[in-house]
Write a protein that holds these residues in place. Structure first.
Motif, mmCIF file in Angstrom:
data_model
loop_
_atom_site.group_PDB
_atom_site.id
_atom_site.type_symbol
_atom_site.label_atom_id
_atom_site.label_comp_id
_atom_site.label_asym_id
_atom_site.label_seq_id
_atom_site.Cartn_x
_atom_site.Cartn_y
_atom_site.Cartn_z
ATOM 1 N N ILE A 185 0.844 -1.405 -0.015
ATOM 2 C CA ILE A 185 -0.001 0.011 0.027
ATOM 3 C C ILE A 185 0.930 1.161 0.064
ATOM 4 N N LEU A 186 1.952 1.421 0.692
ATOM 5 C CA LEU A 186 2.738 2.345 1.215
ATOM 6 C C LEU A 186 3.469 2.481 -0.246
ATOM 7 N N ALA A 187 4.097 1.642 -0.831
ATOM 8 C CA ALA A 187 4.927 1.742 -1.906
ATOM 9 C C ALA A 187 4.252 2.436 -3.101
ATOM 10 N N TYR A 188 2.789 2.049 -3.304
ATOM 11 C CA TYR A 188 2.238 2.458 -4.197
ATOM 12 C C TYR A 188 2.019 4.162 -4.002
ATOM 13 N N TYR A 197 7.192 7.298 3.266
ATOM 14 C CA TYR A 197 6.628 7.046 4.669
ATOM 15 C C TYR A 197 7.960 7.173 5.708
ATOM 16 N N ASP A 198 8.096 8.322 6.546
ATOM 17 C CA ASP A 198 9.200 8.513 7.162
ATOM 18 C C ASP A 198 10.594 8.442 6.748
ATOM 19 N N GLY A 199 10.427 8.964 5.615
ATOM 20 C CA GLY A 199 11.714 8.721 4.650
ATOM 21 C C GLY A 199 11.778 7.456 3.836
ATOM 22 N N ALA A 200 10.883 6.245 4.109
ATOM 23 C CA ALA A 200 10.962 5.122 3.371
ATOM 24 C C ALA A 200 10.381 5.207 1.991
ATOM 25 N N LYS A 201 10.683 4.664 0.979
ATOM 26 C CA LYS A 201 10.059 4.688 -0.260
ATOM 27 C C LYS A 201 9.936 3.112 -0.985
ATOM 28 N N THR A 202 11.140 2.514 -0.802
ATOM 29 C CA THR A 202 11.404 1.248 -1.494
ATOM 30 C C THR A 202 10.687 0.051 -0.670
ATOM 31 N N ARG A 203 10.392 -1.249 -1.028
ATOM 32 C CA ARG A 203 9.663 -2.117 -0.453
ATOM 33 C C ARG A 203 10.558 -2.562 0.870
#
Length: 216
Positions: A185-188, A197-203
């Protein structure tokens, strides 16, 4: 959701039936006793599990019993209690510590099956070859991740949603199904150049952020 639950229940048929001939070497199906460990005894899914397994038990004539656990130690305690009562096998619907639970069951010469999730690669290395671990049945992690990704894409592209409230489910307890779904969900959503998301983007980054944390 109904389709996914149906698949899990069908898988449980195969797993429970696999226990019958194993126990049949020493006893008949009517003497087989199976303990079920779960963390949630109030949801619609748990009610469906209970109804189905009790129906199956009645059909085949074996004993089924349920224990609610909330930690690795409570899983081990429940396994030891079932062993003291002469139970033959465990269906592990909870997953606080698969390795510890498998080893605890094996120590008591009880078969154990995970019908709602898979061990991680690291966990599998520790329990592979254990004669009392009969395996696991669930969608792959890639399938869970893709499902989450597609759900987010559906709400953005088809429903034209621009604001979301995302609940992490059992990410706090390390549920890989929920962790992978959430990461998808967040990756899309993070494909937008200005979103993370708090600096994260990759799986991998998103899985690391979501695992073992309570997100809502």
């Amino acid at each position: 959701m109904k389709t996914k639950l149906r698949v899990r229940l069908l898988c449980a048929i195969l797993l429970v039936c696999a226990l019958l001939p194993l126990a049949g070497c020493k006893k008949g199906a009517s003497d087989l006793k199976i303990g079920v460990l779960w963390e949630d005894d109030t949801s619609g899914e748990s009610a469906a599990w209970a109804k189905y397994l009790r129906t199956l038990a009645k059909e085949y004539g074996f004993t089924i019993d349920f224990t609610t656990t909330n930690s690795s130690s409570s899983e081990v305690s429940a396994i030891n209690t079932y062993a003291s009562k002469g139970y033959d096998a465990i269906l592990l619907l909870s997953d606080d510590d698969i390795v510890t639970s498998v080893n605890a069951a094996a120590a008591k010469k009880m078969y154990i099956v995970c019908p709602t999730g898979h061990p991680t690669d690291e966990q599998l290395k520790e329990i592979r070859g254990n004669e009392y671990f009969l395996g696991s049945v669930a969608p792959t992690y890639d399938a869970e991740y893709t499902a989450g990704y597609n759900m987010a894409r559906y709400f953005v592209e088809e429903k034209k949603q621009t604001a979301f409230t995302v609940f992490g489910g059992a990410t706090l307890y390390g549920s890989q199904m929920h962790i992978q779904r959430l990461a998808g969900i967040l990756a899309y959503l993070c494909e937008d150049s200005g979103t993370s998301y708090d600096g994260a983007k990759t799986r991998d980054e998103l899985i690391a952020k979501g695992a073992g944390t309570s997100l809502d």
